[in-house]
Every structure is written in C-alpha cells, then in structure tokens.
Design a protein around this motif. Structure first.
Motif, PDB file in Angstrom:
ATOM      1  N   PRO A   2      -3.076   3.118  -2.956  1.00  0.00           N
ATOM      2  CA  PRO A   2      -1.801   3.595  -3.251  1.00  0.00           C
ATOM      3  C   PRO A   2      -0.652   2.241  -3.044  1.00  0.00           C
ATOM      4  O   PRO A   2      -0.822   1.445  -2.316  1.00  0.00           O
ATOM      5  CB  PRO A   2      -1.109   4.639  -2.348  1.00  0.00           C
ATOM      6  CG  PRO A   2      -2.672   5.100  -1.720  1.00  0.00           C
ATOM      7  CD  PRO A   2      -3.508   3.908  -1.744  1.00  0.00           C
ATOM      8  N   GLU A   3       0.526   2.240  -3.880  1.00  0.00           N
ATOM      9  CA  GLU A   3       1.288   1.155  -3.741  1.00  0.00           C
ATOM     10  C   GLU A   3       1.785   1.076  -2.277  1.00  0.00           C
ATOM     11  O   GLU A   3       1.980  -0.153  -1.885  1.00  0.00           O
ATOM     12  CB  GLU A   3       2.447   1.532  -4.724  1.00  0.00           C
ATOM     13  CG  GLU A   3       3.659   0.461  -4.901  1.00  0.00           C
ATOM     14  CD  GLU A   3       2.908  -0.969  -5.438  1.00  0.00           C
ATOM     15  OE1 GLU A   3       3.465  -2.032  -4.954  1.00  0.00           O
ATOM     16  OE2 GLU A   3       2.210  -0.881  -6.325  1.00  0.00           O
ATOM     17  N   ALA A   4       2.049   2.175  -1.794  1.00  0.00           N
ATOM     18  CA  ALA A   4       2.725   1.852  -0.322  1.00  0.00           C
ATOM     19  C   ALA A   4       1.752   1.241   0.440  1.00  0.00           C
ATOM     20  O   ALA A   4       2.201   0.412   1.210  1.00  0.00           O
ATOM     21  CB  ALA A   4       3.103   3.343   0.179  1.00  0.00           C
ATOM     22  N   ALA A   5       0.473   1.841   0.606  1.00  0.00           N
ATOM     23  CA  ALA A   5      -0.608   0.926   1.496  1.00  0.00           C
ATOM     24  C   ALA A   5      -0.757  -0.465   1.116  1.00  0.00           C
ATOM     25  O   ALA A   5      -0.775  -1.193   1.777  1.00  0.00           O
ATOM     26  CB  ALA A   5      -1.988   1.794   1.234  1.00  0.00           C
ATOM     27  N   ARG A   6      -0.528  -0.835  -0.370  1.00  0.00           N
ATOM     28  CA  ARG A   6      -0.785  -2.293  -0.650  1.00  0.00           C
ATOM     29  C   ARG A   6       0.655  -2.980   0.028  1.00  0.00           C
ATOM     30  O   ARG A   6       0.455  -4.104   0.331  1.00  0.00           O
ATOM     31  CB  ARG A   6      -0.762  -2.452  -2.167  1.00  0.00           C
ATOM     32  CG  ARG A   6      -1.906  -2.134  -2.882  1.00  0.00           C
ATOM     33  CD  ARG A   6      -2.418  -2.488  -4.037  1.00  0.00           C
ATOM     34  NE  ARG A   6      -1.068  -2.294  -5.023  1.00  0.00           N
ATOM     35  CZ  ARG A   6      -1.250  -1.047  -5.876  1.00  0.00           C
ATOM     36  NH1 ARG A   6      -2.198  -0.218  -5.996  1.00  0.00           N
ATOM     37  NH2 ARG A   6      -0.001  -1.160  -6.663  1.00  0.00           N
ATOM     38  N   THR A   7       1.609  -2.399  -0.327  1.00  0.00           N
ATOM     39  CA  THR A   7       2.844  -3.051   0.305  1.00  0.00           C
ATOM     40  C   THR A   7       2.869  -3.243   1.889  1.00  0.00           C
ATOM     41  O   THR A   7       3.216  -4.443   2.269  1.00  0.00           O
ATOM     42  CB  THR A   7       4.194  -2.262   0.107  1.00  0.00           C
ATOM     43  OG1 THR A   7       4.196  -2.191  -1.371  1.00  0.00           O
ATOM     44  CG2 THR A   7       5.443  -2.779   0.584  1.00  0.00           C
ATOM     45  N   ASP A   8       2.201  -2.186   2.453  1.00  0.00           N
ATOM     46  CA  ASP A   8       2.087  -2.224   4.056  1.00  0.00           C
ATOM     47  C   ASP A   8       1.141  -3.136   4.377  1.00  0.00           C
ATOM     48  O   ASP A   8       1.461  -4.029   5.271  1.00  0.00           O
ATOM     49  CB  ASP A   8       1.703  -0.930   4.541  1.00  0.00           C
ATOM     50  CG  ASP A   8       2.897  -0.045   4.428  1.00  0.00           C
ATOM     51  OD1 ASP A   8       4.021  -0.037   4.127  1.00  0.00           O
ATOM     52  OD2 ASP A   8       2.313   1.423   4.593  1.00  0.00           O
TER      53      ASP A   8
END
Length: 92
Positions: A35-41
């Motif tokens: 997910p985008e949030a996991a990639r950002t994190d």
C-alpha cells in the motif's frame, strides 16, 4: 525507570516483528505491491537512519532497514551514571 532505559538487548518483539510481517514479503521476490502508506513509511525509515536509498527498490530498502533495526535491537544498553537504571524502589 528512565524513559530511555529500555533494554535494547531484549529479543525482538512487538513493533519489529510487526514490521517484519509487513515488509519481509519484499524479500521473497514475488511480493505483492505494498500500500502507498507502507511504501512511504519504508522510505521514511531509511531517511531516519540516513540511508541513501532513494534509487533503491523497496526490497533493497527493507533489507537495509531491517538489518539496521536488528543490529540496533541487538546492541547492549550502555549502563553508566547517565543511562543506567534507577533504583527500583525509587522508580516505583
């Protein structure tokens, strides 16, 4: 107990294991898209550790971050006057 007196030599639990469950699939080669949030994190973790991995793939970033987190967890806490544990009676 001082706020920074957590024993870093304890076996990895909690948040580290949660991160491994989320990101270790990247190391298998046939990982689903994160997910985008996991990639950002994941990229934020790399920046927190001053890792120059902007051009690296997600698997390379996770491998480096995972290694760093594991090493940090395995490092024994330096117990001196400033960083040592308080007397248990006073801390309670």
């Amino acid at each position: 107990m001082h706020a920074y007196a957590a024993p870093l030599s304890a076996p990895p639990t909690g948040a580290f294991i949660d991160l491994c469950h989320l990101y270790d699939v990247l190391l298998t080669g046939d990982a689903p898209a994160l997910p985008e949030a996991a990639r950002t994190d994941l990229r934020a973790f790399a920046r927190l550790f001053d890792m120059a991995l902007e051009e690296a793939c997600e698997a390379e970033v996770w491998a480096a971050v995972r290694r760093r987190l594991k090493d940090d967890l395995a490092t024994a806490l330096q117990a001196d006057a400033e960083w040592g544990y308080e007397d248990q009676q006073r801390a309670a």
